[in-house]
Enzyme design. Structure first.
Site, PDB file in Angstrom:
ATOM      1  N   ARG A   1     -12.965   6.944  -4.356  1.00  0.00           N
ATOM      2  CA  ARG A   1     -12.562   5.693  -4.866  1.00  0.00           C
ATOM      3  C   ARG A   1     -13.175   5.277  -6.095  1.00  0.00           C
ATOM      4  O   ARG A   1     -12.922   4.130  -6.619  1.00  0.00           O
ATOM      5  CB  ARG A   1     -13.012   4.753  -3.620  1.00  0.00           C
ATOM      6  CG  ARG A   1     -11.821   4.238  -2.665  1.00  0.00           C
ATOM      7  CD  ARG A   1     -12.572   3.432  -1.786  1.00  0.00           C
ATOM      8  NE  ARG A   1     -11.470   2.397  -1.098  1.00  0.00           N
ATOM      9  CZ  ARG A   1     -11.122   2.508   0.145  1.00  0.00           C
ATOM     10  NH1 ARG A   1     -11.480   3.603   0.742  1.00  0.00           N
ATOM     11  NH2 ARG A   1     -10.411   1.389   0.787  1.00  0.00           N
TER      12      ARG A   1
ATOM     13  N   LYS B   1      -2.093   4.986   3.707  1.00  0.00           N
ATOM     14  CA  LYS B   1      -2.730   6.162   3.512  1.00  0.00           C
ATOM     15  C   LYS B   1      -3.219   6.736   4.849  1.00  0.00           C
ATOM     16  O   LYS B   1      -2.770   7.871   5.203  1.00  0.00           O
ATOM     17  CB  LYS B   1      -4.057   5.984   2.762  1.00  0.00           C
ATOM     18  CG  LYS B   1      -3.869   5.569   1.368  1.00  0.00           C
ATOM     19  CD  LYS B   1      -4.983   5.481   0.390  1.00  0.00           C
ATOM     20  CE  LYS B   1      -6.086   4.598   1.034  1.00  0.00           C
ATOM     21  NZ  LYS B   1      -5.451   3.206   0.757  1.00  0.00           N
TER      22      LYS B   1
ATOM     23  N   ARG C   1     -10.604  -6.942  -2.384  1.00  0.00           N
ATOM     24  CA  ARG C   1     -10.219  -5.436  -2.239  1.00  0.00           C
ATOM     25  C   ARG C   1      -9.408  -4.846  -3.363  1.00  0.00           C
ATOM     26  O   ARG C   1      -9.409  -3.863  -4.033  1.00  0.00           O
ATOM     27  CB  ARG C   1      -9.948  -5.172  -0.741  1.00  0.00           C
ATOM     28  CG  ARG C   1     -11.258  -5.192   0.169  1.00  0.00           C
ATOM     29  CD  ARG C   1     -10.497  -5.505   1.504  1.00  0.00           C
ATOM     30  NE  ARG C   1      -9.844  -4.146   2.091  1.00  0.00           N
ATOM     31  CZ  ARG C   1      -9.228  -3.968   2.947  1.00  0.00           C
ATOM     32  NH1 ARG C   1      -8.708  -4.997   3.691  1.00  0.00           N
ATOM     33  NH2 ARG C   1      -8.649  -2.722   3.189  1.00  0.00           N
TER      34      ARG C   1
ATOM     35  N   ARG D   1      -8.644  -6.475  11.537  1.00  0.00           N
ATOM     36  CA  ARG D   1      -9.737  -6.046  10.860  1.00  0.00           C
ATOM     37  C   ARG D   1     -10.257  -7.088  10.199  1.00  0.00           C
ATOM     38  O   ARG D   1      -9.466  -8.080   9.414  1.00  0.00           O
ATOM     39  CB  ARG D   1      -9.660  -4.899  10.089  1.00  0.00           C
ATOM     40  CG  ARG D   1      -9.640  -3.779  10.544  1.00  0.00           C
ATOM     41  CD  ARG D   1      -9.182  -2.459   9.524  1.00  0.00           C
ATOM     42  NE  ARG D   1      -9.668  -2.407   8.293  1.00  0.00           N
ATOM     43  CZ  ARG D   1      -9.433  -1.491   7.292  1.00  0.00           C
ATOM     44  NH1 ARG D   1      -8.818  -0.578   7.726  1.00  0.00           N
ATOM     45  NH2 ARG D   1     -10.132  -1.706   6.055  1.00  0.00           N
TER      46      ARG D   1
ATOM     47  N   ARG E   1      -1.530  -6.046   9.563  1.00  0.00           N
ATOM     48  CA  ARG E   1      -1.967  -4.795  10.057  1.00  0.00           C
ATOM     49  C   ARG E   1      -2.784  -5.121  11.535  1.00  0.00           C
ATOM     50  O   ARG E   1      -3.610  -6.345  11.405  1.00  0.00           O
ATOM     51  CB  ARG E   1      -2.862  -4.129   9.093  1.00  0.00           C
ATOM     52  CG  ARG E   1      -3.656  -2.665   9.773  1.00  0.00           C
ATOM     53  CD  ARG E   1      -4.107  -1.982   8.829  1.00  0.00           C
ATOM     54  NE  ARG E   1      -5.026  -2.474   7.843  1.00  0.00           N
ATOM     55  CZ  ARG E   1      -5.578  -1.469   6.747  1.00  0.00           C
ATOM     56  NH1 ARG E   1      -5.267  -0.642   6.605  1.00  0.00           N
ATOM     57  NH2 ARG E   1      -6.371  -2.159   6.031  1.00  0.00           N
TER      58      ARG E   1
HETATM   59  P1  ADP Z   1      -4.137   2.230   4.270  1.00  0.00           P
HETATM   60  O1  ADP Z   1      -4.545   3.150   4.984  1.00  0.00           O
HETATM   61  O2  ADP Z   1      -3.572   2.612   2.784  1.00  0.00           O
HETATM   62  O3  ADP Z   1      -4.941   1.009   3.998  1.00  0.00           O
HETATM   63  P2  ADP Z   1      -2.300   1.654   6.616  1.00  0.00           P
HETATM   64  O4  ADP Z   1      -1.536   3.151   6.606  1.00  0.00           O
HETATM   65  O5  ADP Z   1      -3.300   1.144   7.183  1.00  0.00           O
HETATM   66  O6  ADP Z   1      -2.890   1.601   4.769  1.00  0.00           O
HETATM   67  O7  ADP Z   1      -1.175   0.773   6.290  1.00  0.00           O
HETATM   68  C1  ADP Z   1      -1.256  -0.525   6.125  1.00  0.00           C
HETATM   69  C2  ADP Z   1      -0.253  -1.417   7.031  1.00  0.00           C
HETATM   70  O8  ADP Z   1       1.008  -1.283   6.476  1.00  0.00           O
HETATM   71  C3  ADP Z   1      -0.140  -0.832   8.498  1.00  0.00           C
HETATM   72  O9  ADP Z   1      -0.270  -2.025   9.462  1.00  0.00           O
HETATM   73  C4  ADP Z   1       0.987  -0.187   8.765  1.00  0.00           C
HETATM   74  O10 ADP Z   1       1.477   0.156   9.801  1.00  0.00           O
HETATM   75  C5  ADP Z   1       1.707  -0.496   7.550  1.00  0.00           C
HETATM   76  N1  ADP Z   1       2.680   0.452   6.731  1.00  0.00           N
HETATM   77  C6  ADP Z   1       2.104   1.650   6.245  1.00  0.00           C
HETATM   78  N2  ADP Z   1       3.205   2.185   5.672  1.00  0.00           N
HETATM   79  C7  ADP Z   1       4.270   1.502   5.670  1.00  0.00           C
HETATM   80  C8  ADP Z   1       5.449   1.301   4.715  1.00  0.00           C
HETATM   81  N3  ADP Z   1       6.185   2.500   4.312  1.00  0.00           N
HETATM   82  N4  ADP Z   1       6.509   0.228   5.269  1.00  0.00           N
HETATM   83  C9  ADP Z   1       5.894  -0.836   5.796  1.00  0.00           C
HETATM   84  N5  ADP Z   1       4.711  -0.801   6.457  1.00  0.00           N
HETATM   85  C10 ADP Z   1       3.883   0.212   6.270  1.00  0.00           C
HETATM   86  P1  AMP Z   2     -10.445   1.520   4.249  1.00  0.00           P
HETATM   87  O1  AMP Z   2     -10.594   1.649   5.940  1.00  0.00           O
HETATM   88  O2  AMP Z   2     -10.126   2.905   3.548  1.00  0.00           O
HETATM   89  O3  AMP Z   2      -9.664   0.549   3.898  1.00  0.00           O
HETATM   90  O4  AMP Z   2     -11.988   1.121   4.053  1.00  0.00           O
HETATM   91  C1  AMP Z   2     -12.575  -0.010   4.459  1.00  0.00           C
HETATM   92  C2  AMP Z   2     -13.836  -0.302   3.542  1.00  0.00           C
HETATM   93  O5  AMP Z   2     -14.855   0.626   3.745  1.00  0.00           O
HETATM   94  C3  AMP Z   2     -13.572  -0.429   1.996  1.00  0.00           C
HETATM   95  O6  AMP Z   2     -13.209  -1.827   1.811  1.00  0.00           O
HETATM   96  C4  AMP Z   2     -15.108  -0.151   1.648  1.00  0.00           C
HETATM   97  O7  AMP Z   2     -15.861  -1.248   1.738  1.00  0.00           O
HETATM   98  C5  AMP Z   2     -15.282   0.842   2.462  1.00  0.00           C
HETATM   99  N1  AMP Z   2     -15.023   2.306   1.976  1.00  0.00           N
HETATM  100  C6  AMP Z   2     -14.218   3.112   2.609  1.00  0.00           C
HETATM  101  N2  AMP Z   2     -14.008   4.182   1.831  1.00  0.00           N
HETATM  102  C7  AMP Z   2     -14.920   3.952   0.675  1.00  0.00           C
HETATM  103  C8  AMP Z   2     -15.184   4.722  -0.385  1.00  0.00           C
HETATM  104  N3  AMP Z   2     -14.631   6.204  -0.880  1.00  0.00           N
HETATM  105  N4  AMP Z   2     -16.186   4.464  -1.386  1.00  0.00           N
HETATM  106  C9  AMP Z   2     -16.823   3.146  -0.814  1.00  0.00           C
HETATM  107  N5  AMP Z   2     -16.511   2.426   0.070  1.00  0.00           N
HETATM  108  C10 AMP Z   2     -15.707   2.686   0.945  1.00  0.00           C
END
Ligand code: ADP
Ligand code: AMP
Length: 215
Positions: free
Chosen positions: A88, A13, A171, A160, A127
């Site tokens: 969420r 995302k 999660r 992270r 990541r």
């Molecule tokens: P989210 O925001 O949904 O938690 P991220 O965008 O941070 O996910 O992506 C999670 C990890 O996967 C990051 O390290 C990113 O570089 C990698 N990633 C994102 N999209 C892809 C993809 N299509 N293929 C492989 N790795 C990806």
């Molecule tokens: P994310 O970066 O989107 O993976 O979010 C990291 C953490 O922030 C999650 O695991 C939750 O603890 C909190 N968080 C982010 N967005 C939300 C949401 N919309 N509702 C509740 N908790 C959230």
């Protein structure tokens, strides 16, 4: 364009949101980023959110709904926005609908990124994020510079705290219990648009753009 990016942790995302910001010139609203900034600043909200986040639990609805409501009223959101990681839960989705209708708006599209669980775990454990500019990387799929630092600003990369394997499981469970019902919620509202998130980053982006342009 008023968008939600829906999908489990690690679906891509944030990666896709940053690319959509460049393409469409509308802001990304990431509740995860906003909460992490609050934790870093040790604000009252950050102090409240920290324990939930570190254990992989969701932060209470009223906290996130409050920050999104406030953010949506800002000037740069008038032409559109990309919600990343919000809503969420079903109550968050109901509150979003209410907040948008008060502003005379509604969602154009909810892009649902579909990724297998094994791939999600690999994405999250690999990541890394630049501690200085926030750029995201993946050790294997989107590697940083050869020196292991951010290829944009040279900053140090961080892993992270909630991307450790034990927390990832929590999660994922929370996603299935609390967030996955939103797929049906938005399907019923005729705005859900599934995209195969298992492809390369640039291919996923092309598919999102073609889905949006077909609207
Ligand atoms: P989210 O925001 O949904 O938690 P991220 O965008 O941070 O996910 O992506 C999670 C990890 O996967 C990051 O390290 C990113 O570089 C990698 N990633 C994102 N999209 C892809 C993809 N299509 N293929 C492989 N790795 C990806
Ligand atoms: P994310 O970066 O989107 O993976 O979010 C990291 C953490 O922030 C999650 O695991 C939750 O603890 C909190 N968080 C982010 N967005 C939300 C949401 N919309 N509702 C509740 N908790 C959230």
């Amino acid at each position: 364009m008023k968008l939600v990016l829906l999908g489990p942790p690690g679906a891509g995302k944030g990666t896709q949101a940053v690319m959509l910001v460049e393409r469409f010139g509308i802001p990304q609203i990431s509740t995860g980023d906003m909460l992490r900034a609050a934790v870093k600043d040790q604000s009252p909200m950050g102090l409240k959110a920290k324990e939930y986040m570190n254990s992989g639990a969701l932060v209470p609805d009223e906290v996130v709904v409050g920050i999104v409501r406030e953010r949506l009223q800002q000037e740069d959101c008038q032409a559109g926005f990309i919600l990343d990681g919000f809503p969420r839960t079903v109550p968050q989705a109901d509150e979003l609908k209410k907040a948008l209708s008060e502003l005379g708006k509604n969602l154009d599209s909810v892009i649902s990124l579909e990724v297998d669980t094994d791939a999600l775990v690999e994405r999250l454990t690999g990541r890394r994020t630049c501690g200085a500019c926030g750029k995201g990387f993946h050790l294997k799929f989107d590697p940083p510079g050869a020196d292991g630092r951010c290829s944009v600003c040279g900053g140090e990369l961080v892993h992270r705290e909630d991307d450790q394997e034990a927390t990832i499981r929590n999660r994922m469970d929370n996603y299935h219990q609390q967030t996955a019902p939103l797929e049906e919620y938005y399907r019923t509202e005729n705005v859900l648009q599934p995209v195969d998130g298992m492809q390369e980053i640039s291919v996923v982006q092309q598919q999102i753009v073609s889905v949006l342009q077909a609207d």
